[in-house]
Design an enzyme around this catalytic site. Sequence first.
Site, short mmCIF file in Angstrom:
data_model
loop_
_atom_site.label_atom_id
_atom_site.label_comp_id
_atom_site.label_asym_id
_atom_site.label_seq_id
_atom_site.Cartn_x
_atom_site.Cartn_y
_atom_site.Cartn_z
CG ASP A 44 0.64 -8.13 6.59
OD1 ASP A 44 0.21 -8.78 7.55
OD2 ASP A 44 0.72 -6.89 6.60
NE ARG A 62 5.97 -7.82 1.80
CZ ARG A 62 6.16 -6.83 2.65
NH1 ARG A 62 5.55 -6.84 3.81
NH2 ARG A 62 6.95 -5.82 2.36
CG ASP A 97 -1.15 8.97 3.17
OD1 ASP A 97 -0.56 7.89 3.40
OD2 ASP A 97 -1.09 9.95 3.93
NE ARG A 152 10.85 -1.87 2.86
CZ ARG A 152 9.83 -2.39 3.55
NH1 ARG A 152 9.86 -2.43 4.87
NH2 ARG A 152 8.77 -2.88 2.92
N GLY A 157 0.82 -1.21 0.00
CA GLY A 157 0.00 0.00 0.00
C GLY A 157 0.85 1.25 0.00
NE ARG A 158 3.47 2.26 5.21
CZ ARG A 158 3.79 2.66 6.40
NH1 ARG A 158 4.16 3.89 6.57
NH2 ARG A 158 3.75 1.85 7.41
CG ASP A 162 6.82 -4.46 6.41
OD1 ASP A 162 7.61 -4.00 5.56
OD2 ASP A 162 5.66 -4.80 6.12
CE LYS A 179 7.35 0.91 5.46
NZ LYS A 179 7.74 0.01 6.54
P1 AMP Z 1 1.90 -2.79 8.13
O1 AMP Z 1 1.29 -3.61 9.22
O2 AMP Z 1 2.40 -1.44 8.56
O3 AMP Z 1 2.96 -3.54 7.42
O4 AMP Z 1 0.75 -2.45 7.08
C1 AMP Z 1 -0.31 -3.31 6.76
C2 AMP Z 1 -0.90 -2.95 5.42
O5 AMP Z 1 -1.31 -1.59 5.39
C3 AMP Z 1 0.05 -3.15 4.25
O6 AMP Z 1 -0.69 -3.61 3.17
C4 AMP Z 1 0.56 -1.75 4.00
O7 AMP Z 1 0.99 -1.59 2.69
C5 AMP Z 1 -0.67 -0.91 4.31
N1 AMP Z 1 -0.32 0.46 4.73
C6 AMP Z 1 0.26 0.85 5.88
N2 AMP Z 1 0.43 2.19 5.91
C7 AMP Z 1 -0.06 2.67 4.74
C8 AMP Z 1 -0.18 3.96 4.16
N3 AMP Z 1 0.25 5.06 4.77
N4 AMP Z 1 -0.73 4.04 2.93
C9 AMP Z 1 -1.17 2.96 2.29
N5 AMP Z 1 -1.10 1.72 2.77
C10 AMP Z 1 -0.54 1.56 3.99
MG MG Z 2 3.71 -4.60 6.26
#
Ligand code: AMP
Ligand code: MG
Length: 542
Positions: free
Chosen positions: A278, A204, A139, A197, A107-108, A288, A127
């Site tokens: 994930d 994953r 976002d 990165r 997502g980012r 992550d 990232k």
């Molecule tokens: P995480 O647990 O931080 O690894 O994030 C879980 C999910 O949320 C993953 O699919 C990330 O890509 C998404 N995600 C986290 N932060 C953001 C962000 N600011 N914008 C878009 N997707 C996000």
């Molecule tokens: Mg993640």
Amino acid sequence: MLVHKLNLLFTNPFINSLPEDKVKENYQRQVEHAAFSYVTPKATSSPSLVAMSDDVASLVGISKDDTNSDTFIKVFSGNELIEGMSPYAMCYGGFQFGQWAGQLGDGRAINLGEVEAKSGTLTLQLKGAGPTPYSRTADGLAVLRSSVREFLCSEAMHHLGIPTTRALSLCLTGDHVIRDMMYDGNAKPELGAVVCRVSPSFMRFGSFQLPAMRQDSTLLKQMVDYCIRQDFSHLVEGNNLITKSTYLAWFNEVSERTADMVIDWMRVGFVHGVMNTDNMSIIGETIDYGPYGWIDNFDLGWTPNTTDRQNKRYRFGAQANVALWNLCQLANSIIPIIGSTEELQAQLDEFGRKYEYKWHKMMASKLGLSPDNFNESNDSRYQQDEQLFKALENILSIVETDMTIFYRLLAQLPLNKNTLSSSVIKEHFDACFYEPSKLTEEYTNTLLNWLKEYQTRVNSENIKDTERQTAMNTVNPKYVLRNYLSQIAIDKANLGDYSEIHALHELLKRPYDEQPENEKYFSKRPEWAKDKVGCSMLSCSS
Ligand code: AMP
Ligand code: MG
């Protein structure tokens, strides 16, 4: 426009081997029968470099001159693509806090492509470079605070000798990002940042779980086969065929690598904080860096993640069990390509025993005991040592004891010709206790008795003090990225002063060495940091 700069050779096996999302527009959606979506990083208003890692640049094959160029900043902040780059976001799912969460994906994060480097193929990933089809309601951006934590911790982990994704660069975007840091209605603008990165693979556990959950066994098999050929090629037989036994060997190696990674985390006092599937790298790297934290006082029940405060699912002492739970979910998803469950079940059943053995070896090394002296788990010395190790964990939890400082002091304690008395606790170990007033006579005796047992054990093997100290100091770091240290660096960086980021980056390149000029970093968490946001309380919002 594509320009030939930086002299990098992109071969891009991921996009060349796996099915792509046919939709090219960048809007959020469910992506089926595809491993990735093409997406372009978002241009930013005024990119600048905050920090970079010379050794990662050289690993990737970027010359010193090129790291100083304008192109470097533009490329690694997502503002310029160079020849061969074909940016994309990966599609994956995951179990979050024990629940299947469906499609998640990058997502980012946006991969720029895969480079052929001396050490093999490396993926470069930005990232915080803008939204992708997987951004859901968010976002796609990252703030300086979380990017500093990602940059410093990836590099610190690497220099501790622990498998991890690396960090090439940390750039400011020049734009602001709105964040409600503690989810309490206090949203405010923060500085936007992008980290580049680097890893041989960003796949994953969730990369395989999503096609499995969607019963897309064609894609599942493509993903697993790709992963094996690309990152586990030593498992592929001479005839290049992947068989059931290859899949089983692959799962076995994923389990081993995961266990080894968690053992390393336990050795140095690292708490990942969000071990959702994930966030579990298939090649066993730490990946992550979000609401992670480092143990100051030894506490198996501690988690830095405020989102997990109620259940503490991902607390320090639960990481091995969570790893096993995650491996069980991965095993479930590959049943369709293996065709039976017995062998996978047998491997999972073995995990606990294997982990215990690895833990035993790790603890022996932390205490400077020779690892060659045990082979059998029914060996009586093995059992005695096991008790010695467990007793130590209990003692370290009775009063607040700084884990990092304790082991370094223990290494320095003379045992060969020294009669230990209770004064040693105050005189030798004083620096590791958070509340010296709580050192009761009972506690002092308990620790003293343990030290005497340890002394007997060391002397029974004729381990010399100097040798023991050297050995212990190669596995017990002197300097770790304490939570409050990152926070000081972040607070300064938010005011435009990056000196503390650079100082920590340098310090943590030699975490096991005595660095007399940096002795101030070898000290307990200060009182102000105990319950401060950022130091002991972190949310996922970054
Ligand atoms: P995480 O647990 O931080 O690894 O994030 C879980 C999910 O949320 C993953 O699919 C990330 O890509 C998404 N995600 C986290 N932060 C953001 C962000 N600011 N914008 C878009 N997707 C996000
Ligand atoms: Mg993640």
